[in-house]
Design a protein around this motif. Sequence first.
Motif, PDB file in Angstrom:
ATOM      1  N   GLU A   1      48.143  26.072  21.271  1.00  0.00           N
ATOM      2  CA  GLU A   1      47.243  27.034  21.523  1.00  0.00           C
ATOM      3  C   GLU A   1      47.279  27.645  23.017  1.00  0.00           C
ATOM      4  O   GLU A   1      47.087  26.918  23.840  1.00  0.00           O
ATOM      5  CB  GLU A   1      45.798  26.318  21.242  1.00  0.00           C
ATOM      6  CG  GLU A   1      45.372  25.821  19.766  1.00  0.00           C
ATOM      7  CD  GLU A   1      45.194  27.261  19.062  1.00  0.00           C
ATOM      8  OE1 GLU A   1      45.069  28.208  19.432  1.00  0.00           O
ATOM      9  OE2 GLU A   1      45.176  27.026  17.590  1.00  0.00           O
ATOM     10  N   ASN A   2      47.056  28.988  23.114  1.00  0.00           N
ATOM     11  CA  ASN A   2      47.065  29.916  24.023  1.00  0.00           C
ATOM     12  C   ASN A   2      48.230  29.598  24.997  1.00  0.00           C
ATOM     13  O   ASN A   2      48.217  30.070  26.176  1.00  0.00           O
ATOM     14  CB  ASN A   2      45.912  29.676  24.658  1.00  0.00           C
ATOM     15  CG  ASN A   2      44.686  30.093  24.079  1.00  0.00           C
ATOM     16  OD1 ASN A   2      44.605  31.222  23.373  1.00  0.00           O
ATOM     17  ND2 ASN A   2      43.488  29.141  24.070  1.00  0.00           N
TER      18      ASN A   2
ATOM     19  N   CYS B   1      48.824  31.000  18.414  1.00  0.00           N
ATOM     20  CA  CYS B   1      47.743  31.231  18.044  1.00  0.00           C
ATOM     21  C   CYS B   1      48.094  30.581  16.383  1.00  0.00           C
ATOM     22  O   CYS B   1      49.135  30.884  15.862  1.00  0.00           O
ATOM     23  CB  CYS B   1      47.091  32.452  18.038  1.00  0.00           C
ATOM     24  SG  CYS B   1      47.980  33.838  17.495  1.00  0.00           S
TER      25      CYS B   1
END
Length: 256
Positions: free
Chosen positions: A231-232, A206
Amino acid sequence: AKLTSDVSRMKGRFAALDKTLRQSQKEYEKCLRKAENYTDEMETSMSDLHALDSIQRQAERRVTTQKEKVESLEAQMGDYPPENEIEDMINEARNSATDCRKKVQLTKIELGRVAQQLKEREQEEQASRAKLTKMNDDRARRKERIFRQHPKLYETYSWLDQNRKMFRRPVWGPIACEITTKSVNTAAYLEQHVPNSFLKAYVVECKEDYNLLYREVREKRRLPINVVLVENGKLSNISRMYSDRKLRMLKQDHGV
């Protein structure tokens, strides 16, 4: 002379009567003893008779008790089904027992098969655990080698390992410590074709963790660090310039 003769006769008759009297006395005593014996026998017989009467009454009571028991059993027998139905029930129970024995035998076979599978799984687990232990040992040795060659990278890793709770999501890296190759040739190929800066980079999931890691390591501690944001923790699909067919042709014809 006549008087003397009469006296003699009288004495003779007296003697005869006395003899007869003594005989009669003896017979009387004999009869008296017999009567006494008869009386004793009668008393014994009466006692025996009373005893027999008592035994008879006890026997009659036992007969009555047994009769009542028989009547009770007969009444209970009335509650049971007929004999042919009992035989059918017995046969059904025998058939059921036979089926149960077959099921038990099949269950034992199945348990044996499951036990064998479990044993094989345990062996596979032990092998996997041994493989994982070896991989961890190899990874630990690889980390030691990498950190000996790059001391500042070790400083960044040490700070990160002690402060992982500060981050929102997992932080991975350095990438070189996370990669496991199957052979020496694969490792050499990786080192030749992947930039060194990328192998020493850390991966965050993140933007907040990206900013935190860069600020704490690069800005505050003045240590070099490369951070990659995924991301994630999910990579997006890679869009290749060439199709698989084109890549196979290039590899076959040109070794690319």
